[in-house]
Scaffold this active site. Sequence first.
Site, mmCIF file in Angstrom:
data_model
loop_
_atom_site.group_PDB
_atom_site.id
_atom_site.type_symbol
_atom_site.label_atom_id
_atom_site.label_comp_id
_atom_site.label_asym_id
_atom_site.label_seq_id
_atom_site.Cartn_x
_atom_site.Cartn_y
_atom_site.Cartn_z
ATOM 1 C CD GLU A 19 -2.572 1.288 2.624
ATOM 2 O OE1 GLU A 19 -3.490 0.479 2.812
ATOM 3 O OE2 GLU A 19 -2.259 2.171 3.446
ATOM 4 N N PRO A 22 -0.362 8.702 -1.693
ATOM 5 C CG PRO A 22 -2.378 9.501 -2.549
ATOM 6 C CD PRO A 22 -1.799 8.675 -1.433
ATOM 7 C CG HIS A 95 -7.480 2.570 -0.318
ATOM 8 N ND1 HIS A 95 -6.850 2.555 0.901
ATOM 9 C CD2 HIS A 95 -7.074 1.443 -0.981
ATOM 10 C CE1 HIS A 95 -6.099 1.457 0.978
ATOM 11 N NE2 HIS A 95 -6.207 0.786 -0.147
ATOM 12 C CG ASP A 127 -10.268 7.422 10.420
ATOM 13 O OD1 ASP A 127 -11.114 6.654 10.925
ATOM 14 O OD2 ASP A 127 -9.080 7.107 10.214
ATOM 15 C CG HIS A 184 -14.006 0.868 13.468
ATOM 16 N ND1 HIS A 184 -14.841 1.849 13.937
ATOM 17 C CD2 HIS A 184 -13.155 1.480 12.611
ATOM 18 C CE1 HIS A 184 -14.514 3.008 13.366
ATOM 19 N NE2 HIS A 184 -13.495 2.807 12.556
ATOM 20 C CE LYS A 200 -17.211 -3.353 6.282
ATOM 21 N NZ LYS A 200 -16.098 -2.449 6.634
#
Length: 318
Positions: A19, A22, A95, A127, A184, A200
């Site tokens: 991962e 940017p 993502h 978030d 979470h 999900k």
Amino acid sequence: MKVTDYFDKTAGQTLISFEVLPPPKGGGMQAIFDSLDPLMEFKPPFIDVTYHREEFVYVQRAGGYFEKISIRKRPGTVGICAAIVHRYGVDAVPHLICGGFTKEDTENALIDLNFLNINNVLAIRGDARKFDGRFVPEEQGHAYALDLVRQIADMNAGKYLDENIENGERTDFCIGVAGYPEKHFEAPNMDLDLAYLKAKVDAGANYIVTQMFFDNAKFFEFVQRCRDMGITVPIVPGLKPITKEPQLSSIARNFYVNLPHDLVSAVHQAKTAEAKRQAGIEWCIAQSKELKAAGAPCLHYYTMGDSKTTRQIAEAVF
Ligand code: FAD
């Protein structure tokens, strides 16, 4: 190719993936290439690129007053994905988040990805912004990743927001979602968090990538609980080595994960900065080897631009 097709094709083997973030606005693509070039010999079939929504910052103006402005510090996710596909010929997984997107924005982003032939996305909520305190969805946006997954699944079925569109092109996105071996942080309990994770998957998610963890027992227990409740999709462990002593508390604070005492002691007891880094790397190598031996479909490394460390781990494990 879809992420899950790679897993199907190589069943029984453990793949590697990375991962990347940017670069901060003003930076160039070369920084991404410099961090990925040394890792490509490990043949990752796909590379994830994170998405960063706008943030509020306070800027001091003449006269001493502060102005609250909104900026995107790390734009460029889709462009970076296209550049990765072009340079390396591997798949890129952008993502896609709920925060800052209306449903219309999301639809348009997915159309762009479809036209670029980018057919994998990691669908996540995002978030809360720093000064919001809690996650606030955009008006006409999604409050949970579940709703984002549903929208992508609708487009895969040719269903667009505009009900007048008949026979809309069916996109063919492979959808990844996030899972949390240590729960979470907003979920009142693990049972409820897993129920939402299952929702999900039932809505169309094809695989799960986990939050980083440092105790494999937590991952194995998480996988078992998922399987027990009928979640059958591949579950990919996310890994991040500790490389600096202050990360022992910053990672615990920012990612709501537990760092085992033996790891913390090893880093504390090492005498130099380099020895501390090596202690963190050795821990991650041991974790990786155990996960690989247990048949994980893929080990997903949060590189954070540190290709030297990621390379050292990959060399020891693959
Ligand atoms: P959700 O699945 O929506 O869950 C959020 C919370 O709501 C959980 O507590 C869950 O239990 C609860 N919940 C879920 N559905 C419902 C419902 N229907 N009703 C009530 N409660 C519900 N953030 C970024 O900004 N950019 C990134 O690129 C990025 N990449 C990530 C990659 C991975 C692999 C992971 C693990 C996280 C990533 N994140 C990223 C962070 C992520 O955005 C946060 O962890 C976020 O707080 C939750 O995202 P989610 O998709 O898990 O949310």
